[in-house]
Design a protein around this motif. Sequence first.
Motif, PDB file in Angstrom:
ATOM      1  N   ILE A   1       0.849  -1.375  -0.004  1.00  7.33           N
ATOM      2  CA  ILE A   1       0.182  -0.235   0.022  1.00  7.33           C
ATOM      3  C   ILE A   1       0.658   1.225  -0.127  1.00  7.33           C
ATOM      4  O   ILE A   1       0.551   2.031  -0.802  1.00  7.33           O
ATOM      5  CB  ILE A   1      -0.886  -0.017   1.206  1.00  7.33           C
ATOM      6  CG1 ILE A   1      -1.672  -1.312   1.156  1.00  7.33           C
ATOM      7  CG2 ILE A   1      -1.868   1.017   1.143  1.00  7.33           C
ATOM      8  CD1 ILE A   1      -2.482  -1.663   0.106  1.00  7.33           C
ATOM      9  N   ILE A   2       1.946   1.152   0.981  1.00  5.43           N
ATOM     10  CA  ILE A   2       2.669   2.518   0.938  1.00  5.43           C
ATOM     11  C   ILE A   2       4.005   2.561   0.877  1.00  5.43           C
ATOM     12  O   ILE A   2       4.817   3.281   1.126  1.00  5.43           O
ATOM     13  CB  ILE A   2       2.360   3.435   2.358  1.00  5.43           C
ATOM     14  CG1 ILE A   2       3.070   2.226   3.434  1.00  5.43           C
ATOM     15  CG2 ILE A   2       0.974   3.657   2.497  1.00  5.43           C
ATOM     16  CD1 ILE A   2       3.069   2.954   4.777  1.00  5.43           C
ATOM     17  N   GLY A   3       4.677   1.114   0.263  1.00  4.68           N
ATOM     18  CA  GLY A   3       6.001   1.046   0.399  1.00  4.68           C
ATOM     19  C   GLY A   3       6.641   1.912  -0.841  1.00  4.68           C
ATOM     20  O   GLY A   3       7.998   2.514  -0.605  1.00  4.68           O
ATOM     21  N   LYS A   4       5.921   2.317  -1.725  1.00 10.05           N
ATOM     22  CA  LYS A   4       6.709   3.026  -2.874  1.00 10.05           C
ATOM     23  C   LYS A   4       6.408   4.738  -2.599  1.00 10.05           C
ATOM     24  O   LYS A   4       6.892   5.549  -3.432  1.00 10.05           O
ATOM     25  CB  LYS A   4       6.214   2.687  -4.267  1.00 10.05           C
ATOM     26  CG  LYS A   4       6.706   1.264  -4.656  1.00 10.05           C
ATOM     27  CD  LYS A   4       6.316   0.990  -6.148  1.00 10.05           C
ATOM     28  CE  LYS A   4       6.679  -0.309  -6.400  1.00 10.05           C
ATOM     29  NZ  LYS A   4       6.236  -0.696  -7.755  1.00 10.05           N
ATOM     30  N   VAL A   5       5.701   4.980  -1.520  1.00 11.04           N
ATOM     31  CA  VAL A   5       5.374   6.473  -1.341  1.00 11.04           C
ATOM     32  C   VAL A   5       6.422   7.087  -0.626  1.00 11.04           C
ATOM     33  O   VAL A   5       7.254   6.526   0.266  1.00 11.04           O
ATOM     34  CB  VAL A   5       4.369   6.645  -0.336  1.00 11.04           C
ATOM     35  CG1 VAL A   5       3.985   7.975   0.260  1.00 11.04           C
ATOM     36  CG2 VAL A   5       2.891   6.006  -0.902  1.00 11.04           C
ATOM     37  N   PRO A   6       7.168   8.145  -1.133  1.00  9.87           N
ATOM     38  CA  PRO A   6       8.344   8.895  -0.479  1.00  9.87           C
ATOM     39  C   PRO A   6       7.768   9.266   0.757  1.00  9.87           C
ATOM     40  O   PRO A   6       6.723   9.583   1.208  1.00  9.87           O
ATOM     41  CB  PRO A   6       8.234  10.134  -1.494  1.00  9.87           C
ATOM     42  CG  PRO A   6       7.684   9.721  -2.704  1.00  9.87           C
ATOM     43  CD  PRO A   6       6.474   8.915  -2.533  1.00  9.87           C
ATOM     44  N   VAL A   7       8.570   8.817   1.839  1.00  9.33           N
ATOM     45  CA  VAL A   7       8.474   8.976   3.194  1.00  9.33           C
ATOM     46  C   VAL A   7       7.965  10.499   3.756  1.00  9.33           C
ATOM     47  O   VAL A   7       7.213  10.768   4.473  1.00  9.33           O
ATOM     48  CB  VAL A   7       9.252   8.482   3.963  1.00  9.33           C
ATOM     49  CG1 VAL A   7      10.914   9.600   4.027  1.00  9.33           C
ATOM     50  CG2 VAL A   7       9.083   8.110   5.530  1.00  9.33           C
TER      51      VAL A   7
END
Length: 291
Positions: free
Chosen positions: A101-107
Amino acid sequence: MYTTQSKMISRAIWVEKKHVWKINLQKNGVRKSFYSSVPGDKGRKICAQNATSWLSGACPFSVSERTTVDTVFERYLQDKALETTNIYTIRNRYNNHIKPIIGKVPVMLLTKQDLKRVIYTAYRKHNLSQKSLKNIRGDLSGFCNYLDCADIRNDLRTSNIKIPSNAKKGQKQALDVSSLNILFTESQVPYNGTICQDSLIYAYRFQVVTGLRPGELMGLEWGDIDNDYIHIRRAINAKGITTNGKNEFAARDFPQTRYTRMLLESQQVYRVTPLDPHERGLWKHWSTMLP
């Protein structure tokens, strides 16, 4: 006094297209951008704080606008491994339910809504129980605390993310009187078409009588047992790693009874080295059940 923090606040600009505060910096030839998706002065101060932390060297590793959650979460797990040996469950939950879900989202662009989406996707698509959803929320909370402690971001929290009330609750079924009677009167089981003695029968009975956790039972050594007391000093988890137990109250002593003495005496037949106080009489057999 014109501090570094106030200087960073004045440098922060609002990027309307992305709805974030942004500060561009350069230090020792390295260019970095810092972001905050929180609107208003609060977000501007958060962005400035992150930029100031990087300038002061407080951030333990470089985080750019392209650094993803996946990259930082891996660092989180590495640091978590210094605190506990039980990170494989966190890693499994991350790989199965958080990373997709969020692994590729820039932190630096991660939002509370992204965190909420993780929980509700696990609920809607995977029908996870309340306990499993709470564990995932706990993982996300730990990650948010890590971001704060690492001076990366301090604006993310999971305290307002509720677990769906309709999520199923795990059901535990205790042994009934009939099952207990079978456990304490029968010791043979069918195996590969034949009836044979169950080599773990005394382990099953001993666990029911004492209430020991499975890991504590596997960690029990013959040297932990004397005529009067049973001393619980360790546990062995599902990966075969020896730990101090589930919590600070795990180490304890409780008195022997006539029945525990009888069970342990019966278990002696399975000992390989009777003079070794560190031999784990039950562990010899249970170890074959580990991955």
